[in-house]
Write a protein that holds these residues in place. Structure first.
Motif, mmCIF file in Angstrom:
data_model
loop_
_atom_site.group_PDB
_atom_site.id
_atom_site.type_symbol
_atom_site.label_atom_id
_atom_site.label_comp_id
_atom_site.label_asym_id
_atom_site.label_seq_id
_atom_site.Cartn_x
_atom_site.Cartn_y
_atom_site.Cartn_z
ATOM 1 N N THR A 128 0.980 -1.250 0.080
ATOM 2 C CA THR A 128 -0.011 0.325 0.115
ATOM 3 C C THR A 128 0.502 1.567 -0.129
ATOM 4 O O THR A 128 1.617 1.510 1.135
ATOM 5 C CB THR A 128 -0.617 0.526 0.991
ATOM 6 O OG1 THR A 128 -1.738 -1.155 1.553
ATOM 7 C CG2 THR A 128 -1.823 0.972 1.574
ATOM 8 N N PRO A 129 0.531 1.985 -0.846
ATOM 9 C CA PRO A 129 1.762 3.082 -1.100
ATOM 10 C C PRO A 129 1.645 4.757 -0.390
ATOM 11 O O PRO A 129 -0.328 4.545 0.719
ATOM 12 C CB PRO A 129 0.997 3.685 -2.459
ATOM 13 C CG PRO A 129 0.165 3.197 -2.994
ATOM 14 C CD PRO A 129 -0.208 2.110 -2.042
ATOM 15 N N ASN A 130 2.093 5.010 0.785
ATOM 16 C CA ASN A 130 2.159 6.390 1.582
ATOM 17 C C ASN A 130 1.716 7.388 1.029
ATOM 18 O O ASN A 130 1.213 8.019 1.677
ATOM 19 C CB ASN A 130 2.900 5.367 2.774
ATOM 20 C CG ASN A 130 4.062 5.559 2.608
ATOM 21 O OD1 ASN A 130 4.726 6.102 1.437
ATOM 22 N ND2 ASN A 130 5.156 5.477 2.829
ATOM 23 N N ALA A 131 1.950 7.488 -0.734
ATOM 24 C CA ALA A 131 2.338 8.816 -0.631
ATOM 25 C C ALA A 131 1.427 8.736 -2.513
ATOM 26 O O ALA A 131 1.918 7.374 -2.883
ATOM 27 C CB ALA A 131 3.392 9.584 -0.364
ATOM 28 N N GLY A 132 1.646 10.197 -2.564
ATOM 29 C CA GLY A 132 1.495 9.494 -4.713
ATOM 30 C C GLY A 132 0.127 9.815 -5.013
ATOM 31 O O GLY A 132 -1.177 9.004 -3.520
ATOM 32 N N THR A 133 -0.229 9.908 -6.263
ATOM 33 C CA THR A 133 -1.887 9.626 -6.618
ATOM 34 C C THR A 133 -1.485 8.659 -6.696
ATOM 35 O O THR A 133 -0.629 7.841 -7.770
ATOM 36 C CB THR A 133 -2.377 10.823 -7.820
ATOM 37 O OG1 THR A 133 -1.271 10.871 -8.666
ATOM 38 C CG2 THR A 133 -2.296 11.983 -7.143
ATOM 39 N N PRO A 134 -2.732 7.693 -7.313
ATOM 40 C CA PRO A 134 -2.309 6.017 -7.722
ATOM 41 C C PRO A 134 -1.939 5.736 -8.818
ATOM 42 O O PRO A 134 -2.488 6.804 -9.694
ATOM 43 C CB PRO A 134 -4.475 5.621 -7.573
ATOM 44 C CG PRO A 134 -5.158 7.346 -7.627
ATOM 45 C CD PRO A 134 -4.228 7.518 -6.659
ATOM 46 N N GLN A 135 -1.166 5.083 -9.092
ATOM 47 C CA GLN A 135 -0.302 5.175 -10.221
ATOM 48 C C GLN A 135 -1.667 4.527 -11.404
ATOM 49 O O GLN A 135 -2.305 3.522 -11.550
ATOM 50 C CB GLN A 135 0.247 3.764 -9.995
ATOM 51 C CG GLN A 135 1.696 4.045 -10.056
ATOM 52 C CD GLN A 135 2.746 3.452 -9.553
ATOM 53 O OE1 GLN A 135 1.741 2.021 -10.424
ATOM 54 N NE2 GLN A 135 4.061 3.062 -9.213
#
Length: 430
Positions: A233-240
């Motif tokens: 689960t990414p903790n930063a950024g907009t969804p790829q």
């Protein structure tokens, strides 16, 4: 007299409504009706929008979203359901999505991660959401994009309706001709991967108060990524790869747009790529310092090696923007951009594939049209570019299978000069 005033009032209202509809012609009509657009232009109570979720899962919205996803094509996600498979049971799938959105049980699937070639060599990751998630994201975007667009400023381009690349280049050209030749060339390091989620949602909440819509947006920010057997689960950024990522990324940079405008600086931004054009070195350095402060406050990073101030009229102090190099009073296409175009041409016109030339040319035309529109070139002044492009399709005509049938709306002379250097036969429909 009162009758004349009443008629005049009605005519004025009708005129305003017509002008409003014309300026927002790109919106999804089933969502953004005339009363909705009027409220958008005149402003809503408290400046925030409530009760939007029902418009996201409305049958007309989901159908329109599905048609858009179908048109855009693309690969399947982690569930293996392709566009073709979805189409076979579209009524069932759309009904299930609608019900899940209504009862707040909808959860997006993980994003499938694949590696694709980079223009300059190497690879970069690309996220592919499931088709059903692309449908919901498109429906969501249809509802919320006009709300954000109504706030965005004019010098912001990229991933915005009707605000194309060549308009940004035209604005930069105009500023340089006006003497704003001291330029801050800024690069945000890994911008799309580093946007802080909490701060991004704060920006969203300034305009939207519908809790269900906010929860839906947050679910995409927290969407898992799957790469083979690995899942995280990414903790930063907009969804790829997400349909809404560019919109959210533009929203996060909106406060920078306003800051620069209020400070009196001319900033031209295309997505995360921006330049600040100034009259003097002192002004440019002050603008860069202001940008640094904003970037630090927003949890982002300026790339130390790709951010600089220079007088672009001096050789060696130019800057790159949207595929062009601006330096010493001239503008030319970057070698990297030309190489990327030639690579794309080669990949789309290989003679050892089973794809018909009609299909190849249909696939090739939009790319060439886009490039030539951006270049807006004059043949005599760009022979070097045309020769370079001709090298991009070298060898294509060795087989008679390679015939390009380009439509009349292509800049015919440019394409002919570009491609006939390789003896590539061009056939235009009458």
């Amino acid at each position: 007299m009162r009758l004349n005033e009443a008629i005049s009032s009605v005519l004025n209202v009708t005129k305003q409504e017509t002008e409003t509809q014309a300026s927002w012609a790109w919106v999804e009509a089933s969502v953004w009706t005339t009363p909705m657009l009027t409220a958008l232009v005149n402003g809503v109570k408290g400046g925030k929008w409530f009760s939007l979720m029902d418009k996201v899962y409305a049958t007309a919205t989901l159908n329109a979203a599905w048609q858009q996803v179908r048109k855009n094509k693309g690969s399947h996600g982690v569930d293996g359901v392709s566009i073709e498979r979805f189409a076979v049971k579209e009524e069932q799938y759309l009904s299930e999505l609608q019900q899940a959105l209504k009862d707040v049980s909808y959860q997006p699937l993980p994003v499938k991660r694949v590696m694709i070639p980079k223009a300059g060599g190497g690879e970069r990751p690309l996220g592919i959401p499931a088709v059903k998630d692309r449908v919901v994201q498109t429906a969501l975007k249809m509802v919320i994009e006009p709300i954000f667009e109504n706030e965005f400023v004019n010098h912001s381009y990229g991933f915005r309706p009707l605000r194309v690349c060549k308009l940004a280049l035209r604005e930069v050209d105009g500023c340089l001709k006006a003497g704003q030749t001291w330029v801050v060339d800024a690069d945000l390091k890994s911008y799309f991967d580093t946007i802080p989620h909490a701060q991004l949602m704060t920006e969203v909440e300034k305009l939207i108060s519908d809790g269900k819509v906010l929860k839906l947006i947050a679910s995409y920010l927290e969407q898992d990524i799957m790469d083979g057997l690995n899942r995280w689960t990414p903790n930063a950024g907009t969804p790829q790869g997400a349909v809404i990522s560019p919109l959210l990324a533009n929203l996060y940079l909106h406060s920078l747009d306003k800051l620069m405008m209020q400070a009196g600086y001319t900033m031209v931004r295309y997505a995360d790529d921006f330049v600040i054009l100034c009259q003097t070195q002192e002004e440019a350095e002050n603008a860069l310092e202001l940008a640094r402060e904003w970037v630090k406050e927003k949890g982002l990073t300026l790339h130390p090696d790709k951010t600089h101030v220079g007088n672009c009229m001096v050789e060696g102090q130019g800057f790159d923007f949207l595929g062009y190099r601006f330096e010493a009073g001239k503008r030319w296409v970057r070698k990297k951009s030309l190489k990327a175009l030639k690579d794309k041409i080669r990949s789309k016109t290989r003679s050892n594939t089973q794809v018909s030339m009609a299909t190849k040319s249909k696939d090739l035309n939009p790319m060439l049209i886009n490039w030539l529109n951006v270049l807006n070139m004059h043949i005599n002044g760009h022979s070097r570019i045309l020769m370079a492009l001709s090298g991009g399709v070298y060898g294509v005509s060795e087989s008679n299978k390679a015939r390009a049938h380009l439509s009349l709306d292509v800049h015919r002379k440019y394409i002919e000069l570009c491609l006939t250097r390789t003896s590539l036969s061009l056939g235009f429909s009458p």
